[in-house]
Design a protein around this motif. Structure first.
Motif, PDB file in Angstrom:
ATOM      1  N   ALA A 164       0.840  -1.192   0.000  1.00  0.00           N
ATOM      2  CA  ALA A 164       0.000   0.000   0.000  1.00  0.00           C
ATOM      3  C   ALA A 164       0.866   1.228   0.000  1.00  0.00           C
ATOM      4  O   ALA A 164       1.974   1.226   0.511  1.00  0.00           O
ATOM      5  CB  ALA A 164      -0.904  -0.009   1.229  1.00  0.00           C
ATOM      6  N   ILE A 179      -5.722   2.328   8.332  1.00  0.00           N
ATOM      7  CA  ILE A 179      -6.442   2.358   7.060  1.00  0.00           C
ATOM      8  C   ILE A 179      -6.552   3.804   6.609  1.00  0.00           C
ATOM      9  O   ILE A 179      -6.786   4.707   7.404  1.00  0.00           O
ATOM     10  CB  ILE A 179      -7.836   1.726   7.228  1.00  0.00           C
ATOM     11  CG1 ILE A 179      -7.695   0.210   7.381  1.00  0.00           C
ATOM     12  CG2 ILE A 179      -8.757   2.055   6.073  1.00  0.00           C
ATOM     13  CD1 ILE A 179      -9.004  -0.506   7.553  1.00  0.00           C
ATOM     14  N   TYR A 180      -6.383   4.029   5.316  1.00  0.00           N
ATOM     15  CA  TYR A 180      -6.455   5.382   4.768  1.00  0.00           C
ATOM     16  C   TYR A 180      -7.888   5.907   4.899  1.00  0.00           C
ATOM     17  O   TYR A 180      -8.835   5.291   4.431  1.00  0.00           O
ATOM     18  CB  TYR A 180      -6.028   5.367   3.302  1.00  0.00           C
ATOM     19  CG  TYR A 180      -6.074   6.722   2.639  1.00  0.00           C
ATOM     20  CD1 TYR A 180      -4.958   7.544   2.632  1.00  0.00           C
ATOM     21  CD2 TYR A 180      -7.245   7.187   2.027  1.00  0.00           C
ATOM     22  CE1 TYR A 180      -5.000   8.785   2.024  1.00  0.00           C
ATOM     23  CE2 TYR A 180      -7.288   8.434   1.424  1.00  0.00           C
ATOM     24  CZ  TYR A 180      -6.158   9.228   1.423  1.00  0.00           C
ATOM     25  OH  TYR A 180      -6.199  10.464   0.830  1.00  0.00           O
ATOM     26  N   GLU A 270     -10.352   3.501   3.007  1.00  0.00           N
ATOM     27  CA  GLU A 270      -9.422   2.704   2.193  1.00  0.00           C
ATOM     28  C   GLU A 270     -10.150   1.859   1.161  1.00  0.00           C
ATOM     29  O   GLU A 270      -9.687   1.681   0.043  1.00  0.00           O
ATOM     30  CB  GLU A 270      -8.592   1.792   3.103  1.00  0.00           C
ATOM     31  CG  GLU A 270      -7.592   0.905   2.361  1.00  0.00           C
ATOM     32  CD  GLU A 270      -6.357   1.649   1.920  1.00  0.00           C
ATOM     33  OE1 GLU A 270      -5.622   1.122   1.074  1.00  0.00           O
ATOM     34  OE2 GLU A 270      -6.115   2.761   2.417  1.00  0.00           O
TER      35      GLU A 270
END
Length: 826
Positions: A164, A179-180, A270
């Motif tokens: 990622a 997590i984005y 994400e």
């Protein structure tokens, strides 16, 4: 935690296949091949009997930890395919987690196995502060006390392969990797905590997770005028449905935390996107607000790298925009010599056109070098489209292969260079033609005028229009001989049903796919108008609760429509059959009601073309193998201007008993006409009786009047199908659906709810339902609900004759060849 280490199950003397999970190891044997094959079953679990406080918040934190461990486990460079980490949980205890896969499976299979185990946690052990999930190929455990050897973990664990953006292979990975999540609050107005807008927003956000479809897309509205809330949610197309539900649930909660009090906001998670607004957003491409993220590591020879990347993105753009899958996405990889393979993923929201999708992705591709020049991984996030590339795998390739379908061909045989050359040639030709036209235009006008006066046109204007429209969907056209062979020359053995417009046949194409073929009668009233409707309208409608039109065929006077085959036939064959309806428990009936409601909502609001069906009834609802309902028969459907509350027509068509009173009596049509039909259908499904001959002891009476009488007397259970009474059906839920049905059949159209409101009533038991007003009552004892009702102010002689003939048999009502057909499985 129960001590499963002292148990030695399964003890399997004489068995050729067995598995044993010890506290610290697993042993498995089999006479079948098991090396390299991921195995999800058999599986087992154990849990701690103590529960955690604030379970939703706890599991939100736990999911973040498990998601970060999953990639680390799958792509760990150590021969031991595992990862372990801890995450503080404020005001309670630290969460410790450990994941491991067998060394023989691929990283993708490892991630998939662990994901399935994570989804199992709340199914088996909701609320527990410690759980372990045991599968043949993977192991997952978490506790709120330490349980693994941290010093050993630090010695053995190696950084995972980067999967990622934001991870650097030369740096030790940190635990846990977040997590984005990024959000944009648009500040275009605000609401107060006790406002109607806030109430609507909370209601509709809570509806996303349970109602998002299997394709990972959801859009809905609730409220009126300034209190109206529109919401769109989309999951990344490589997710399993269960993953999608979980991620959008988390995002729906988080967006309120990120943008409190704002009437417009978007949150990119994400793996999903959630967006809401008080303005219209369905079907409108949105380029802003946008965001981006990138990998801090740069690529060598940037110009050459981006040249290869652009080739990959350009090829994906058309695949994404014209993908035949309901998931509008594409993913692929391209080798980049002397460095790494480039992986790319593109996706658009399902509500925009292919042209808008391509434009949105093109804008995002142009943004890459502006924001992140040289980066080896970039994601560009817009409300209507998503673009990401990496030099390490980041999407679920097995899921992509399963879902992705070939794109619709948009320009076969042309590449970019050919297109540019064609453009130059076209411009030259246009200039020459314009000069010629200027010289001849006066002479041509005079000649055309004289010719029109002397010559009768060989084609009517309507036929020309039809041919032009059909040419736009040539890709859907089948050869007549292909369909004839598929149906064994339309043999009686393959006949599924007969209606006012012709017969329906079952067919099997050369590739083995089963289809339903509607062969229009050569002298039916549908020929041109209704045929054009079904092809041009239905081809543009794609929803899991609508029967899908696969294609059509035109040869001479033959008109064929090719639909997906729906194996269980029409709903009326179940609910009105004393034997078959016993197989429809309340869960199945509720599922059917919800499916029809979602199909109508799509027609009224969510599709690009807003449509009134005009003939919703039990025989026009088909059931597939899993008893999912699909609305069929669009020959009477009409486009509707959403800016108008209603319109009038001098041709009333449909089925008596299902038609709203304002439509049957005055020809006034609106979306509320379909809502009325839906309400009648709901009451039929619950009662198991037809609307026009509801059985009540020795008497036959109108279903609506009987339901209303029992509702007022406080005895709604009297009208419930006896097949449901003898089961363990939840009476409260059934009565609530009767209440919703009565709201839909109120006499005044303005009093009826919209289908968006109906969906919310069906899915949320916390919404208080208004008190229904009295429905219209009809003298229907002389009518059969299977008989279509047609009124036409300027009837042709042939139609009048048919009406008179029918009238002699039935005393009132009329039968017209242009009425809707009743079709069975297709």
């Amino acid at each position: 935690m129960e001590n499963i280490g002292n148990q030695t199950w399964p003890k399997c003397p004489g068995q050729k296949q067995a598995i044993l999970w010890h506290e610290f190891c697993m042993v498995r044997y089999s006479d079948e091949a098991i090396f390299g094959n991921v195995a999800y079953s058999p599986f087992d679990w154990g849990n701690n009997i103590e529960n955690v406080p604030d379970q939703d918040k706890f599991y939100q934190e736990l999911n973040i930890l498990l998601d970060s461990l999953r990639n680390q486990t799958a792509y760990n460079r150590s021969p031991k395919k595992f990862a372990a980490a801890s995450r503080p949980y404020p005001d309670y205890r630290t969460i410790y987690a450990f994941e491991q896969c067998t060394a023989d499976i691929t990283p993708q299979d490892c991630g998939s196995c662990l994901n399935q185990s994570a989804l199992e946690i709340r199914q088996c052990c909701d609320g527990s502060r410690g759980v372990r999930i045991l599968r043949p190929s993977c192991y997952l455990r978490f506790e709120t006390d330490p349980f693994y050897n941290e010093s050993m973990v630090e010695t053995v664990l190696q950084p995972p392969i980067s999967t990622a953006p934001g991870k650097d292979d030369n740096k030790k990975s940190q635990f846990p990797t977040p997590i984005y999540i990024q959000s944009k609050c648009q500040n275009n107005g605000s609401y107060t905590s006790n406002s109607t807008y806030k109430k609507n927003l909370d209601t509709i956000l809570s509806s996303i997770s349970p109602n998002i479809d299997t394709n990972g897309f959801y859009n809905a509205s609730i409220g009126e005028k300034s209190d109206r809330v529109n919401v769109i949610a989309m999951c990344r197309a490589d997710l399993q449905p269960s993953q999608c539900h979980r991620y959008v649930r988390d995002a729906s909660i988080e967006i309120l935390n990120k943008c409190p009090g704002q009437k417009q906001a978007i949150l990119w998670h994400e793996f999903c996107m959630v967006r809401y607004s008080d303005e219209a957003i369905f079907g409108n491409v949105a380029y802003s607000p946008f965001d981006w993220g990138n990998n801090s590591e740069n690529v060598p020879d940037q110009d050459k790298f981006y040249q290869e990347l652009n080739i990959l993105l350009d090829s994906l753009r058309n695949q994404t925009a014209y993908n035949r899958s309901p998931k509008k996405f594409a993913a692929a990889s391209r080798p980049y010599p002397d460095y790494r393979t480039i992986y790319a993923f593109e996706q658009c929201t399902a509500d925009i056109t292919p042209q808008d999708c391509g434009s949105c992705l093109n804008q995002s591709a142009l943004e890459i070098r502006q924001c992140c020049d040289g980066s080896r991984g970039v994601k560009i996030l817009r409300p209507s489209c998503y673009l990401r590339f990496e030099t390490d795998p980041f999407y679920n390739e097995s899921m992509v292969e399963t879902v992705l379908q070939p794109p619709i061909s948009t320009a076969p045989g042309k590449d970019d260079n050919t297109t540019r050359n064609d453009d130059k040639t076209t411009r030259t030709i246009v200039i020459v033609i314009v000069l010629i036209v200027i010289c001849l235009i006066l002479a041509l006008c005079i000649g055309i005028f004289v010719k029109i006066k002397k010559t009768r046109k060989s084609k009517t204007e309507e036929n020309i229009e039809r041919d032009i429209e059909i040419s736009t969907i040539e890709s859907m056209q089948y050869n007549f001989s292909t369909i004839r062979d598929a149906t064994d020359d339309f043999s009686d053995a393959n006949k599924l049903g007969q209606g006012g417009f012709g017969f329906v046949y079952k067919g099997t194409l050369s590739n083995g796919n089963e289809v339903a073929v509607k062969r229009l009668s050569r002298n039916s009233g549908q020929g041109d108008t209704e045929f054009k409707n079904e092809v041009l309208l239905v081809a543009k409608l794609q929803h899991r609760n609508l029967v899908r039109l696969l294609g059509f065929s035109v040869e001479g006077s033959e008109r064929l429509l090719v639909y997906e085959f729906v194996c269980n036939g029409s709903l009326d064959r179940f609910i009105f059959d004393p034997i078959k309806r016993a197989h429809l428990d309340w869960e199945k009936r509720y599922k059917i009601i919800g499916g029809v409601a979602r199909g109508l909502l799509y027609l009224h609001q969510d599709s690009r073309l807003q449509i009134i069906h005009r003939d919703l009834k039990a025989s026009n609802v088909l059931l597939d193998g899993e008893m999912n309902s699909k609305i069929s028969d669009f020959g009477l459907a009409r486009l509707f201007d959403p800016d108008k509350t209603q319109r009038s027509t001098n041709r009333v068509v449909g089925t008596y008993g299902y038609m709203a009173p304002e439509y049957a009596m005055r020809g006034q049509i609106s979306f509320k006409s379909d809502v009325f039909s839906f309400g009648v259908l709901v009451l039929e499904i619950i009662s198991g009786q037809k609307t026009n001959n509801f059985g009540n002891g020795e008497n036959l009476e109108d279903l609506l009047s009987c339901v209303w009488k029992n509702w007022n007397q406080g005895t709604p259970a009297n009208i419930i199908d006896s097949a449901l009474k003898v089961s363990s059906s939840p009476l409260r839920d059934i009565v609530r659906c009767i209440h919703i049905g009565l709201l839909c059949v109120q006499e005044m159209a303005a009093d009826r709810p919209t289908m968006a409101s109906v969906i919310l009533m069906l899915t949320s038991s916390t919404i208080t339902l208004p008190i229904p007003s009295q429905p219209p009552f009809f003298n229907t004892t002389t009518f059969d609900s299977k008989i279509p009702y047609v009124y036409e102010s300027n009837s042709r002689t042939s139609d009048t004759t048919k009406s008179s003939k029918h009238k002699s048999d039935n005393s009132e009502g009329s039968l017209n060849s242009a009425s809707m057909s009743e079709l069975y499985p297709r």
